[in-house]
Design an enzyme around this catalytic site. Sequence first.
Site, PDB file in Angstrom:
ATOM      1  N   CYS A  89      -0.136  68.864  91.540  1.00  0.00           N
ATOM      2  CA  CYS A  89      -0.641  70.168  91.085  1.00  0.00           C
ATOM      3  C   CYS A  89      -1.683  70.769  92.026  1.00  0.00           C
ATOM      4  CB  CYS A  89      -1.237  70.044  89.690  1.00  0.00           C
ATOM      5  SG  CYS A  89      -0.045  69.570  88.432  1.00  0.00           S
ATOM      6  N   GLN A 158       1.980  62.900  81.902  1.00  0.00           N
ATOM      7  CA  GLN A 158       0.746  63.675  81.807  1.00  0.00           C
ATOM      8  C   GLN A 158       0.400  64.029  80.363  1.00  0.00           C
ATOM      9  OE1 GLN A 158       0.387  66.963  84.488  1.00  0.00           O
ATOM     10  NE2 GLN A 158       0.978  65.762  86.275  1.00  0.00           N
ATOM     11  N   ARG A 219      -1.301  87.654  73.541  1.00  0.00           N
ATOM     12  CA  ARG A 219      -2.323  88.431  72.843  1.00  0.00           C
ATOM     13  C   ARG A 219      -2.225  88.296  71.319  1.00  0.00           C
ATOM     14  NH1 ARG A 219      -4.586  92.478  76.137  1.00  0.00           N
ATOM     15  NH2 ARG A 219      -3.806  92.373  78.286  1.00  0.00           N
ATOM     16  N   SER A 245      -0.770  73.791  79.842  1.00  0.00           N
ATOM     17  CA  SER A 245      -0.471  74.861  80.795  1.00  0.00           C
ATOM     18  C   SER A 245       0.974  75.301  80.639  1.00  0.00           C
ATOM     19  CB  SER A 245      -0.721  74.372  82.222  1.00  0.00           C
ATOM     20  OG  SER A 245       0.041  73.212  82.487  1.00  0.00           O
ATOM     21  N   HIS A 346       0.921  77.977  85.251  1.00  0.00           N
ATOM     22  CA  HIS A 346       0.647  76.932  86.238  1.00  0.00           C
ATOM     23  C   HIS A 346       1.865  76.704  87.124  1.00  0.00           C
ATOM     24  CE1 HIS A 346      -0.737  73.402  88.171  1.00  0.00           C
ATOM     25  NE2 HIS A 346      -0.602  72.513  87.202  1.00  0.00           N
ATOM     26  N   CYS A 376      -6.799  68.444  88.277  1.00  0.00           N
ATOM     27  CA  CYS A 376      -6.175  67.135  88.105  1.00  0.00           C
ATOM     28  C   CYS A 376      -4.782  67.176  88.736  1.00  0.00           C
ATOM     29  CB  CYS A 376      -6.089  66.762  86.630  1.00  0.00           C
ATOM     30  SG  CYS A 376      -5.181  67.926  85.602  1.00  0.00           S
ATOM     31  N   GLY A 378      -0.983  64.757  89.618  1.00  0.00           N
ATOM     32  CA  GLY A 378      -0.147  63.612  89.314  1.00  0.00           C
ATOM     33  C   GLY A 378      -0.570  62.386  90.108  1.00  0.00           C
TER      34      GLY A 378
END
Length: 390
Positions: A89, A158, A219, A245, A346, A376, A378
């Site tokens: 990431c 994760q 929203r 994310s 993401h 963070c 992997g």
Amino acid sequence: MSDAVIVGAVRTPVGRRKGSLAGVHPVDLSAHVLRALAERTGLDPTQVDDVFWGCVSQVGEQSWNIARNAVLAAGWPESVPGTTLDRQCGSSQQALHFAAATVLSGQADLVIAGGVESMTRVPMGSSVAGGMPFSDQLRDRYRGVEGFAADAPLPFNQGVGAELIARRWRFSRTQLDEFALASHEKAAAAQDAGAFDPELAPVPVGDGGKFTADEGIRRDTSLEKLGELATPFRADGVVTAGSASQISDGAAALAVTTAEWASRHGLRPLARIHTAVVAADDPVTMLTAPIPATAKALRRAGLGIEEIGVYEVNEAFAPVPLAWLAETEADPERLNPRGGAIALGHPLGGSGARIMTTMLQHMRDNGIRYGLQTMCEGGGMANATIVELV
């Protein structure tokens, strides 16, 4: 010694999975931000020494060194090289670190750092379809550790790591949902105020249309709606899709040189790269390394957490920035002030550059001297970058 400086930063709006950018090839998405970066800064592509491009799923449309393909698709000179890198990431944040080191060492004068991910067109996990990257020796090392699925194709998970963090720091489902809701609210407020506009390069889509704004912001969400979502990683868990994310498409690019070279060539620095570090932590929990990475960056910078005016901690899952806050005792009002990946999305290989672009714009808008970004990654890693406004 001269400083490494960022003289340009631009990003696409981030598209939802199967959303507005679904029809755009990742090479073309990358080429788009390269062209936009040159146009906005006035840099001459013939003077670019290299392009460092982050991309996680380097298979299919994102294979065969997408950095070089993006340079060619952008219409830049064939003399401009490019290389693609994977720090999971944090790939494009690592690209920025490599770019800074390269210009400071004198190996290059002008380097472009950035990244891309089209998670619609190249789904996450595509790169392991032909073989498993975990050897028997690696599996044996962690066999029996809670959260490590020894017999699974991808034994590090994760989502499970996020659950382990939530349990370790005793975060409730309500706390995670409240954090997720706040991310959407902050992103919506920033979008309504036009705060993102200067950093965006609208993408041509369809027949003469343009994709102009991040489309992941919800929203209409609420604590009630978030509370209805399932917990996919543990039956008794607290992490949901709403506190994670978003799977997204997008790209971003940064131009890096030295202060001296920028001055000689009429390029205006936005910020200097004050400190750049990488750290690693437990790969099973996986998502805690931003904590030691931040400590390492602050120690090397000679700064206290209270001296940093804005913190961007990637919202891979809500427990990640919440644990970071708990351990650093940072001011929560300075954390992800324009929302994060829970709301904005993401696009893995492009997120590091996207976040830096957004943080720089916030710093310039508010006269903030120091900003810190950490993500963070992997395998239990994290990059941390401190930039100083100039």
